[in-house]
Design an enzyme around this catalytic site. Structure first.
Site, PDB file in Angstrom:
ATOM      1  N   LYS A 200       6.215  43.645 -29.655  1.00 21.64           N
ATOM      2  CA  LYS A 200       6.413  44.117 -28.283  1.00 21.64           C
ATOM      3  C   LYS A 200       5.930  45.555 -28.118  1.00 21.64           C
ATOM      4  O   LYS A 200       5.828  46.323 -29.075  1.00 21.64           O
ATOM      5  CB  LYS A 200       7.894  43.997 -27.896  1.00 21.64           C
ATOM      6  CG  LYS A 200       8.389  42.552 -27.740  1.00 21.64           C
ATOM      7  CD  LYS A 200       7.863  41.891 -26.483  1.00 21.64           C
ATOM      8  CE  LYS A 200       8.254  40.424 -26.354  1.00 21.64           C
ATOM      9  NZ  LYS A 200       9.658  40.220 -25.992  1.00 21.64           N
ATOM     10  N   ARG A 234      12.246  34.824 -32.904  1.00 22.83           N
ATOM     11  CA  ARG A 234      10.974  34.316 -32.362  1.00 22.83           C
ATOM     12  C   ARG A 234       9.874  35.310 -32.737  1.00 22.83           C
ATOM     13  O   ARG A 234       9.872  36.452 -32.263  1.00 22.83           O
ATOM     14  CB  ARG A 234      11.087  34.166 -30.846  1.00 22.83           C
ATOM     15  CG  ARG A 234       9.871  33.552 -30.170  1.00 22.83           C
ATOM     16  CD  ARG A 234      10.112  33.404 -28.671  1.00 22.83           C
ATOM     17  NE  ARG A 234       8.978  32.768 -28.009  1.00 22.83           N
ATOM     18  CZ  ARG A 234       7.906  33.409 -27.565  1.00 22.83           C
ATOM     19  NH1 ARG A 234       7.822  34.741 -27.704  1.00 22.83           N
ATOM     20  NH2 ARG A 234       6.923  32.763 -26.985  1.00 22.83           N
TER      21      ARG A 234
END
Length: 264
Positions: A200, A234
């Protein structure tokens, strides 16, 4: 949970697996590295991504799911907020619905999960709405609304996991790190936590690295969030995160037990 993006424009690996053969090959390599779940997505959720139609999303993901259902025993998750896509994916062999809008865009997903017994991942998002100033208070506010939708549809509690949605309208390093530091507070909702920090943008801000170079930073967050009680991770790079979890779990096992824990 391995990320399998069948998209041309995902922020980290867009276009790399944008064919059935490439997506299936990547998914099977993730299973070989230790993935238990394959999360198949046909629409990028990165900020500013071009929306795709339901038909285009389905054309991307359904052939991949059909192949994987034949070629692996791994659990298959469909990453979608569309009830029709989820319905077709389950018919094709998917076991889990991963809804990045937490049932609040198409609540029909809750009824589908109830009827089929599919697993259901309910994610928190701050996109497109006013948010509470406190990052965890906003989690409780949003997720409790989502859980009410699930309860009204008689979704079995044991099929639900919650995702705090790192990076989804959590734009700053400070906000994401505050959520990470307090993630264990969400366990009070009574459900397992699925977390998705992989590559991210806030990790890039912290490390100065491009998206494809953030696997070490991702693994660090995996350890931290495992210590905070998260259960499902994830990720793009399965192997490095499996190794990180092995260390985290060994540390958890080695921690001194309280009297109450020893009795249990």
């Amino acid at each position: 949970m391995a990320i399998v993006n069948v998209t041309p424009d995902s922020f980290s690996d867009g276009g790399r697996h944008f064919s059935v053969d490439r997506a299936v090959g990547h998914a099977l390599s993730c299973v070989a590295e230790g993935a238990d779940i394959l999360d198949i997505g046909g629409e990028s959720t990165r900020p500013g991504a071009t929306p795709v139609s339901a038909a285009e999303e389905q054309d991307r993901v359904l052939p991949v799911i059909e192949r994987l259902a034949r070629e692996t025993d791994a659990l298959i998750s469909i990453d979608t907020y569309r009830a029709r896509t989820a319905q077709l994916a389950i018919a094709a062999g998917a076991h889990i619905i991963n809804d990045v809008h937490g049932l609040q865009r198409e609540p029909e997903i809750a009824a589908l999960a109830s009827e089929t017994g599919a697993g259901l991942c309910i994610m928190h998002t701050g996109r497109g709405r006013d948010r509470l100033a406190d990052v965890v208070a906003d989690q409780f506010d949003y997720l409790n609304r989502s859980l009410s939708i699930a309860a009204a549809a008689n979704v079995a509690r044991e099929t639900i996991v919650l995702d705090p949605g790192f990076g989804f309208a959590k734009e700053t390093v400070e906000e994401n790190m505050a959520l990470m530091a307090r993630c264990d507070e969400l366990l009070a909702l009574g459900y397992p936590l699925l977390v998705g920090t992989s590559r991210k943008r806030f990790l890039g801000t912290l490390t100065g690295r491009d998206a494809g170079e953030r696997d070490a930073a991702t693994a660090a967050t995996t350890v931290l969030l495992r210590m905070k009680g998260a259960s499902v991770f994830r990720v793009h790079n399965v192997a490095i995160n499996r190794d990180a979890l092995a260390i985290a779990d060994a540390m958890i096992a080695a921690e001194p037990k309280t009297g109450e824990e020893q009795v249990q």
